[in-house]
Design a protein around this motif. Structure first.
Motif, PDB file in Angstrom:
ATOM      1  N   ILE A  29      -6.184 -12.944  -4.018  1.00  0.00           N
ATOM      2  CA  ILE A  29      -5.777 -11.573  -3.714  1.00  0.00           C
ATOM      3  C   ILE A  29      -5.002 -11.557  -2.405  1.00  0.00           C
ATOM      4  N   ASP A  30      -5.584 -12.170  -1.380  1.00  0.00           N
ATOM      5  CA  ASP A  30      -4.952 -12.198  -0.066  1.00  0.00           C
ATOM      6  C   ASP A  30      -5.704 -13.198   0.809  1.00  0.00           C
ATOM      7  N   HIS A  31      -5.090 -13.539   1.923  1.00  0.00           N
ATOM      8  CA  HIS A  31      -5.767 -14.373   2.915  1.00  0.00           C
ATOM      9  C   HIS A  31      -5.296 -13.962   4.308  1.00  0.00           C
ATOM     10  N   ALA A  32      -6.087 -14.338   5.293  1.00  0.00           N
ATOM     11  CA  ALA A  32      -5.758 -14.073   6.691  1.00  0.00           C
ATOM     12  C   ALA A  32      -6.388 -15.189   7.522  1.00  0.00           C
ATOM     13  N   TYR A  33      -5.995 -15.243   8.774  1.00  0.00           N
ATOM     14  CA  TYR A  33      -6.577 -16.206   9.713  1.00  0.00           C
ATOM     15  C   TYR A  33      -7.294 -15.453  10.821  1.00  0.00           C
ATOM     16  N   THR A  34      -8.393 -16.034  11.300  1.00  0.00           N
ATOM     17  CA  THR A  34      -9.126 -15.394  12.384  1.00  0.00           C
ATOM     18  C   THR A  34      -8.325 -15.463  13.678  1.00  0.00           C
ATOM     19  N   TYR A  40     -11.037 -11.079  11.738  1.00  0.00           N
ATOM     20  CA  TYR A  40     -10.039 -11.129  10.670  1.00  0.00           C
ATOM     21  C   TYR A  40     -10.026  -9.794   9.944  1.00  0.00           C
ATOM     22  N   SER A  41      -8.960  -9.554   9.227  1.00  0.00           N
ATOM     23  CA  SER A  41      -8.839  -8.379   8.374  1.00  0.00           C
ATOM     24  C   SER A  41      -7.981  -8.777   7.185  1.00  0.00           C
ATOM     25  N   VAL A  42      -8.466  -8.486   5.988  1.00  0.00           N
ATOM     26  CA  VAL A  42      -7.769  -8.854   4.754  1.00  0.00           C
ATOM     27  C   VAL A  42      -7.639  -7.597   3.890  1.00  0.00           C
ATOM     28  N   GLY A  43      -6.441  -7.397   3.321  1.00  0.00           N
ATOM     29  CA  GLY A  43      -6.226  -6.260   2.444  1.00  0.00           C
ATOM     30  C   GLY A  43      -6.775  -6.517   1.058  1.00  0.00           C
ATOM     31  N   VAL A  44      -7.861  -5.817   0.710  1.00  0.00           N
ATOM     32  CA  VAL A  44      -8.504  -5.965  -0.593  1.00  0.00           C
ATOM     33  C   VAL A  44      -8.767  -4.559  -1.130  1.00  0.00           C
ATOM     34  N   PRO A  45      -8.460  -4.315  -2.401  1.00  0.00           N
ATOM     35  CA  PRO A  45      -8.751  -2.990  -2.957  1.00  0.00           C
ATOM     36  C   PRO A  45     -10.241  -2.650  -2.847  1.00  0.00           C
ATOM     37  N   ALA A  46     -10.536  -1.480  -2.313  1.00  0.00           N
ATOM     38  CA  ALA A  46     -11.931  -1.049  -2.142  1.00  0.00           C
ATOM     39  C   ALA A  46     -12.644  -1.027  -3.488  1.00  0.00           C
TER      40      ALA A  46
END
Length: 151
Positions: A29-34, A40-46
């Motif tokens: 879906i998505d990934h991010a780095y700390t 961290y913050s990742v965009g994921v559908p609630a």
């Protein structure tokens, strides 16, 4: 989805940990780095049920420093942080933490390529498992990643 990644021993923040969010079919879906403060913050559908893997990335200087971690069946939201503690490579992992590390390795074996495998073969032998069954899983994962690096 957001949270912090810290060391298991001193609760210190860990920067540059890749946080990957996958659906049940393992599509990313998505990934991010700390960040420097471990956040961290990742965009994921609630409301979506996801699997989250906390791991290093082969291109970074911490690729051989931390064991991965996995959280499955998480319902994504922005109300509650998803924090994680990681074990430094070479540190003792109790049985529950050893299972967590191996589960993250199993997911990585399904979604990562040879670049990841090269670092997995460095980290995997340094897990101190305390049960014969977990040692067998560890050996099978090591064999899988070794075959990927030899290919």
């Amino acid at each position: 989805m957001y949270g912090h990644v810290r060391t298991i021993t001193r609760d210190e923040p860990i920067s540059m940990i890749k946080v990957s969010v996958n659906r049940a079919d393992l599509t990313l879906i998505d990934h991010a780095y700390t960040n420097d403060d471990g956040s961290y913050s990742v965009g994921v559908p609630a409301g979506e049920t996801v699997t989250v893997r906390f791991d290093t990335h082969h291109s970074l200087n911490n690729a051989d420093s931390w064991q991965p971690s996995l959280v499955t069946e998480v319902i994504a939201d922005d109300a509650v942080p998803l924090d994680r503690h990681l074990v430094r490579v070479g540190q003792f992992a109790d049985t529950a933490r050893g299972i967590d590390i191996l589960a993250a390795g199993l997911l990585a074996s399904a979604v990562e390529g040879p670049e990841y495998a090269a670092h997995a073969t460095t980290r995997l032998p340094r897990i101190k498992q305390d049960t014969l069954f977990l040692q067998h899983i560890q050996a099978a994962l090591l064999e899988h990643f070794t075959e990927q690096t030899d290919a």
